[in-house]
Design an enzyme around this catalytic site. Sequence first.
Site, mmCIF file in Angstrom:
data_model
loop_
_atom_site.group_PDB
_atom_site.id
_atom_site.type_symbol
_atom_site.label_atom_id
_atom_site.label_comp_id
_atom_site.label_asym_id
_atom_site.label_seq_id
_atom_site.Cartn_x
_atom_site.Cartn_y
_atom_site.Cartn_z
ATOM 1 N N GLU A 84 6.084 -10.192 -45.368
ATOM 2 C CA GLU A 84 5.970 -9.388 -45.901
ATOM 3 C C GLU A 84 5.610 -8.388 -46.702
ATOM 4 O OE1 GLU A 84 8.717 -5.013 -44.479
ATOM 5 O OE2 GLU A 84 9.649 -6.836 -45.360
ATOM 6 N N LYS B 228 4.962 -9.724 -41.007
ATOM 7 C CA LYS B 228 5.417 -8.475 -41.077
ATOM 8 C C LYS B 228 4.952 -7.614 -41.291
ATOM 9 C CE LYS B 228 10.116 -5.477 -41.635
ATOM 10 N NZ LYS B 228 11.153 -5.979 -41.643
#
Length: 291
Positions: A172, A209
């Site tokens: 992420e 992400k």
Amino acid sequence: MLQKVRTGSGFIAALDQSGGSTPKALGLYGIGDDAWSTETEMFDLMHAMRTRIVTSPAFTGDRVLGAILFEQTMDRQIEGVGSAEYLWARKHVVPFLKVDKGLADVADGAQIMKPIPGLTELCQRAVGLGVFGTKMRSVVQLANAAGVNAVIDQQFDVAAEIIAAGLVPIIEPEVDINSPEKEAAEGLLRDRIASRLDGLSEDQPVMLKLSIPTVDDFYTELIAHPRVLRVVALSGGYPRDEANERLSRNHGMIASFSRALTEGLSAGQSDAEFDAALSATIDSIYAASIT
């Protein structure tokens, strides 16, 4: 779990608020900081909120692919069963674990992760508790190649340790939605991620992400990459309706919302009111995730 993550319909619920983000999450839920006097009491209240979400009849694997847990949540029980086991066995929702310890100071327009001591041991414990994957967050504020490269290289280097422990990492590298250089930063980010993905072997799948991009379908090539199981989107501070609308224009990208998931839920709601509000929220995020 792997098959569900790879091919299932739905989104990932981010239930991993920790440390400094917990009081804000509780406040939005209608529980003020006068409701606890110790950190233990605060986390007890947070676990009760998460338990209410997860045990709701609205929260099922039909629309929710997975859920990201805070370490304390993983170590606790839901209805007498370990949290990760409950998610998969009772709800058919794939459990993930947040493993990062927060962000380092800004350097070169970005924040890499703080060191993660004991990561291998934590991952091994997670495997034993039935967890499928992990999540770790960095932040990019500016279109600075040195900062972007530092973020991505650290994420992939840590991901290798996580993969070796038997888990699938969610990488992420969030791009700040308020960045004056957001679109340019996303270009640098995409190119660096693609380069690192090409260095992975067939037995090293990852998930990504990412912030919802400025240009629609900007991450199509990453979504199609053979080493990527799924690309999921964080809401990044957008209100839920706006996050859903933006996400729906990015085909193949699914949600992994936190604040946007719990928006409109309140400790003061009756169970019927709570379940109805959560169901409507899950419906809206699911619809945005299947475009």
